[in-house]
Design a protein around this motif. Structure first.
Motif, PDB file in Angstrom:
ATOM      1  N   LEU A   1      46.691  49.129  38.251  1.00  0.00           N
ATOM      2  CA  LEU A   1      46.291  50.304  37.491  1.00  0.00           C
ATOM      3  C   LEU A   1      44.997  50.837  38.071  1.00  0.00           C
ATOM      4  CD1 LEU A   1      46.870  48.551  34.068  1.00  0.00           C
ATOM      5  CD2 LEU A   1      48.455  50.126  35.180  1.00  0.00           C
ATOM      6  N   GLY A   2      44.968  52.126  38.387  1.00  0.00           N
ATOM      7  CA  GLY A   2      43.784  52.703  38.999  1.00  0.00           C
ATOM      8  C   GLY A   2      43.823  52.545  40.505  1.00  0.00           C
ATOM      9  N   GLY A   3      42.676  52.804  41.154  1.00  0.00           N
ATOM     10  CA  GLY A   3      42.618  52.728  42.607  1.00  0.00           C
ATOM     11  C   GLY A   3      42.626  51.303  43.112  1.00  0.00           C
ATOM     12  N   GLY A   4      42.697  51.158  44.433  1.00  0.00           N
ATOM     13  CA  GLY A   4      42.690  49.843  45.041  1.00  0.00           C
ATOM     14  C   GLY A   4      44.050  49.179  44.994  1.00  0.00           C
TER      15      GLY A   4
ATOM     16  N   TRP B   1      44.107  38.793  41.458  1.00  0.00           N
ATOM     17  CA  TRP B   1      43.145  39.329  42.410  1.00  0.00           C
ATOM     18  C   TRP B   1      43.246  40.844  42.438  1.00  0.00           C
ATOM     19  CZ3 TRP B   1      44.533  42.056  46.874  1.00  0.00           C
ATOM     20  CH2 TRP B   1      43.492  42.313  47.782  1.00  0.00           C
ATOM     21  N   ALA B   2      42.118  41.504  42.585  1.00  0.00           N
ATOM     22  CA  ALA B   2      42.109  42.964  42.691  1.00  0.00           C
ATOM     23  C   ALA B   2      40.951  43.394  43.567  1.00  0.00           C
ATOM     24  CB  ALA B   2      41.982  43.608  41.315  1.00  0.00           C
ATOM     25  N   THR B   3      41.147  44.495  44.255  1.00  0.00           N
ATOM     26  CA  THR B   3      40.051  45.164  44.947  1.00  0.00           C
ATOM     27  C   THR B   3      40.061  46.607  44.484  1.00  0.00           C
ATOM     28  OG1 THR B   3      39.153  45.837  47.084  1.00  0.00           O
ATOM     29  CG2 THR B   3      41.532  45.458  46.991  1.00  0.00           C
TER      30      THR B   3
ATOM     31  N   VAL C   1      55.299  45.891  23.318  1.00  0.00           N
ATOM     32  CA  VAL C   1      54.152  46.232  24.155  1.00  0.00           C
ATOM     33  C   VAL C   1      54.195  45.412  25.438  1.00  0.00           C
ATOM     34  CG1 VAL C   1      52.656  46.897  22.231  1.00  0.00           C
ATOM     35  CG2 VAL C   1      52.758  44.500  22.948  1.00  0.00           C
ATOM     36  N   HIS C   2      53.375  45.816  26.391  1.00  0.00           N
ATOM     37  CA  HIS C   2      53.151  45.036  27.606  1.00  0.00           C
ATOM     38  C   HIS C   2      51.931  44.146  27.370  1.00  0.00           C
ATOM     39  CE1 HIS C   2      55.822  47.618  30.121  1.00  0.00           C
ATOM     40  NE2 HIS C   2      55.452  48.538  29.254  1.00  0.00           N
ATOM     41  N   VAL C   3      52.057  42.853  27.648  1.00  0.00           N
ATOM     42  CA  VAL C   3      50.931  41.935  27.502  1.00  0.00           C
ATOM     43  C   VAL C   3      50.739  41.200  28.820  1.00  0.00           C
ATOM     44  CG1 VAL C   3      51.517  41.618  25.065  1.00  0.00           C
ATOM     45  CG2 VAL C   3      52.226  39.892  26.717  1.00  0.00           C
ATOM     46  N   GLY C   4      49.491  40.809  29.093  1.00  0.00           N
ATOM     47  CA  GLY C   4      49.297  40.045  30.312  1.00  0.00           C
ATOM     48  C   GLY C   4      47.858  39.720  30.622  1.00  0.00           C
ATOM     49  N   LEU C   5      47.697  38.956  31.699  1.00  0.00           N
ATOM     50  CA  LEU C   5      46.396  38.585  32.236  1.00  0.00           C
ATOM     51  C   LEU C   5      45.942  39.652  33.219  1.00  0.00           C
ATOM     52  CD1 LEU C   5      47.269  34.870  33.022  1.00  0.00           C
ATOM     53  CD2 LEU C   5      45.769  35.637  31.172  1.00  0.00           C
ATOM     54  N   PHE C   6      44.641  39.960  33.214  1.00  0.00           N
ATOM     55  CA  PHE C   6      44.175  41.001  34.127  1.00  0.00           C
ATOM     56  C   PHE C   6      42.778  40.688  34.642  1.00  0.00           C
ATOM     57  CE2 PHE C   6      41.672  42.334  30.579  1.00  0.00           C
ATOM     58  CZ  PHE C   6      40.666  43.161  31.071  1.00  0.00           C
TER      59      PHE C   6
ATOM     60  N   GLY D   1      35.016  46.368  43.173  1.00  0.00           N
ATOM     61  CA  GLY D   1      35.221  45.782  44.493  1.00  0.00           C
ATOM     62  C   GLY D   1      36.212  44.647  44.400  1.00  0.00           C
ATOM     63  N   GLU D   2      36.132  43.709  45.326  1.00  0.00           N
ATOM     64  CA  GLU D   2      37.061  42.588  45.313  1.00  0.00           C
ATOM     65  C   GLU D   2      36.692  41.599  44.216  1.00  0.00           C
ATOM     66  OE1 GLU D   2      38.312  38.884  48.197  1.00  0.00           O
ATOM     67  OE2 GLU D   2      37.911  40.842  49.113  1.00  0.00           O
ATOM     68  N   ALA D   3      37.700  41.100  43.504  1.00  0.00           N
ATOM     69  CA  ALA D   3      37.470  40.141  42.420  1.00  0.00           C
ATOM     70  C   ALA D   3      38.695  39.255  42.271  1.00  0.00           C
ATOM     71  CB  ALA D   3      37.185  40.860  41.112  1.00  0.00           C
ATOM     72  N   GLU D   4      38.454  38.049  41.765  1.00  0.00           N
ATOM     73  CA  GLU D   4      39.539  37.087  41.599  1.00  0.00           C
ATOM     74  C   GLU D   4      39.221  36.177  40.418  1.00  0.00           C
ATOM     75  OE1 GLU D   4      40.707  33.299  44.167  1.00  0.00           O
ATOM     76  OE2 GLU D   4      41.205  35.169  45.217  1.00  0.00           O
ATOM     77  N   ALA D   5      40.237  35.821  39.658  1.00  0.00           N
ATOM     78  CA  ALA D   5      40.073  34.867  38.560  1.00  0.00           C
ATOM     79  C   ALA D   5      41.316  33.998  38.484  1.00  0.00           C
ATOM     80  CB  ALA D   5      39.848  35.584  37.238  1.00  0.00           C
ATOM     81  N   ARG D   6      41.122  32.787  37.985  1.00  0.00           N
ATOM     82  CA  ARG D   6      42.220  31.836  37.832  1.00  0.00           C
ATOM     83  C   ARG D   6      42.350  31.503  36.352  1.00  0.00           C
ATOM     84  NH1 ARG D   6      45.299  28.794  41.350  1.00  0.00           N
ATOM     85  NH2 ARG D   6      45.812  26.636  40.803  1.00  0.00           N
ATOM     86  N   PHE D   7      43.591  31.367  35.896  1.00  0.00           N
ATOM     87  CA  PHE D   7      43.874  31.172  34.482  1.00  0.00           C
ATOM     88  C   PHE D   7      44.737  29.917  34.313  1.00  0.00           C
ATOM     89  CE2 PHE D   7      43.313  35.661  35.339  1.00  0.00           C
ATOM     90  CZ  PHE D   7      42.488  36.100  34.312  1.00  0.00           C
TER      91      PHE D   7
END
Length: 491
Positions: free
Chosen positions: A42-45, A61-63, A177-182, A187-193
């Motif tokens: 969602l959005g740029g990157g 992960w997202a940038t 609805v749509h549900v989820g981890l985000f 910039g670049e970012a990453e998380a672990r769940f």
């Protein structure tokens, strides 16, 4: 197989397209993206979400923009996870709920910001400012987002602590609805769940002890709180015992006992002969050769009577002459069984020779005493009792003398289980909203641990369950893990 290229850390990451869009996994199963069916940016990157099957963990992960591992859910739900920073910090990370994937969607997020704030935020798709409330827990690593009708509740905790929560009401997103981890970042970012659970709670129409939700058979490393799902069932599974050889869990379901092999992930019914109405009070002898069971015997007007059978199965041998009797422990030398017995309207603790004989009353206090279990050295029996007005953990000498209360907090505490080294007690805690003498199914509960002599309990698992979650001894023989059951409806 079609492939979808993405750029990550300067390397080309090639993903099968089934990770970008796939049919939702059937209830009780995991797809290529675990509990989620799709992902969206969602959005740029750009970004991606990956599921580690061995660790049962997700990396998102997202940038630029936001990346979402998602699925559809309906009506009320509970979304729960444990967060871990695994790369460049995200501007926000946590749970997202959307009415659609359109830019004009109503969006609810329960997220941890990069400055440590925990915020429940709603954007309704208009040009107006979003609504937001801050949960007063900074840098939490356990996050839960719950929908109850038009109300969203965000709960947060630093692992080991109970939840702190806040809510926003009157939010209409529609039934599905749509549900989820985000993760979101410029910039670049990453998380672990880790410990990700998507829970459909019991409906108000559910009839206790008649209607069942699905069950998840889990183990957990006590020191770290990392959980592993081994088996899912649409029916009720309850009260796993860990076998002394470390190879299996024994649980009850539908009146029968099952041995679940941890290597093959396959359950097999244990032959208990005529005893086909067994409840969740069953315990393995210390030497691993016998299984004590609690069977609702027709000859005793359907009340629970304690029997023993060989661990591999066989003809039951009756132990208790009276009922109801609910088994909870063997003595370390296997000479005695300890159990809860209802006699003349009072529920007290008793012990009896394992081969049968006269029962010996151990407690006489007014109110329910339950969950009796010996320490490995045989010096104490731990139990839970409502005698103080709330359900608390107690211990006494094996002859019933010198009772000592070990917990005294706002929770109602049940079923103490002593570690094999005799140093730690794990038990189940209900919130104060549950009556102290009741231990219902399908509630939000904690599994907690404390030192053997008492002390401040620490939360080790945030669980939807209760009755049947951890009623009986379930430590692994090496003392590093416990087995338990959590619950959810179909989603």
């Amino acid at each position: 197989m079609p492939l979808c290229p993405l750029l990550k850390n300067g390397f080309l990451l090639v993903l099968p397209l089934f990770l970008v869009g796939a049919a939702a996994p059937a209830a009780g199963q995991q797809g290529p993206l675990g509990a989620f069916s799709n992902q969206a940016h969602l959005g740029g990157g750009e970004g991606t979400a990956l599921y580690d099957t061995s660790a049962q963990a997700y990396t998102v992960w997202a940038t630029g923009g936001s990346h979402l591992a998602r699925r559809r859910m309906q009506d009320d739900f509970v979304l729960r996870t444990r967060l871990q920073q695994s790369g460049a910090p995200a501007q926000r990370k946590g749970w997202m709920v959307r009415s659609s994937l359109a830019d004009t969607a109503t969006v609810v997020t329960g997220a941890v910001h990069n400055d440590g704030r925990t915020v429940l935020r709603v954007r309704d798709g208009t040009d107006g400012p979003p609504k937001a409330v801050r949960v007063p827990v900074d840098h939490p690593d356990v996050l839960e987002l719950k929908r109850e009708g038009p109300t969203f509740i965000l709960s947060a905790a630093q692992f080991g602590d109970p939840f702190t929560r806040d809510s926003l009401a009157e939010l209409e997103l529609g039934p599905e609805v749509h549900v989820g981890l985000f993760v979101s970042s410029e910039g670049e970012a990453e998380a672990r769940f880790h410990n990700v659970r998507l829970i459909t709670p019991a409906p108000d129409s559910l009839v206790p002890y008649e209607d069942d939700l699905g069950s998840t058979l889990e183990t957990m490393t006590v020191e770290t709180g990392r959980r592993t799902i081994h088996h899912r069932s649409p029916t009720s599974l309850q009260a796993p015992n860990w076998t002394p050889d470390g190879e299996a869990l024994i649980y009850n379901s539908g009146g029968l006992l099952y041995r679940f092999d941890l290597a093959t992930k396959a359950p097999e019914a244990i032959d208990t002969g005529f005893a086909d109405a067994n409840n969740n009070d069953h315990v393995i002898s210390s030497d691993g050769t016998r299984l004590g069971i609690s069977h609702h015997a027709e000859a005793h007007d359907g009340t629970s009577i304690i029997y023993t059978v060989p661990i591999e199965g066989g003809t039951p041998t009756q132990v208790t002459p009276k009922g109801p009797s609910y088994l909870h422990g063997w003595s370390p030398d296997d000479r005695f069984l300890v159990y809860t017995g209802e006699r003349n309207g009072e529920y007290d603790l008793y012990k009896i020779p394992a081969d049968g004989g006269e029962e010996i009353r151990l407690t006489t206090a007014e109110g329910l005493d339950d969950g009796s279990e010996y320490t490995p050295d045989g010096e104490y029996i731990y139990f839970n009792s409502v005698r103080s007005g709330s359900m608390e953990i107690w211990r006494m000498r094996p002859d019933g003398s010198h009772p000592e209360q070990l917990t005294d907090d706002r929770f109602n505490n049940w079923f103490p289980h002593v570690s094999p080294d005799g140093q730690t007690v794990v038990f189940l805690s209900y919130p104060p909203s549950v009556p102290p003498g009741d231990h219902p199914s399908y509630k939000h509960v904690y599994l907690r641990k404390m030192p053997i002599d008492g002390g401040t309990p620490e939360v080790i698992a945030y669980v939807y369950g209760g009755q049947g979650t951890i009623n009986v001894p379930s430590w692994s023989p090496d003392g590093t893990q416990i087995g338990f059951v959590s619950n959810t409806g179909t989603h």
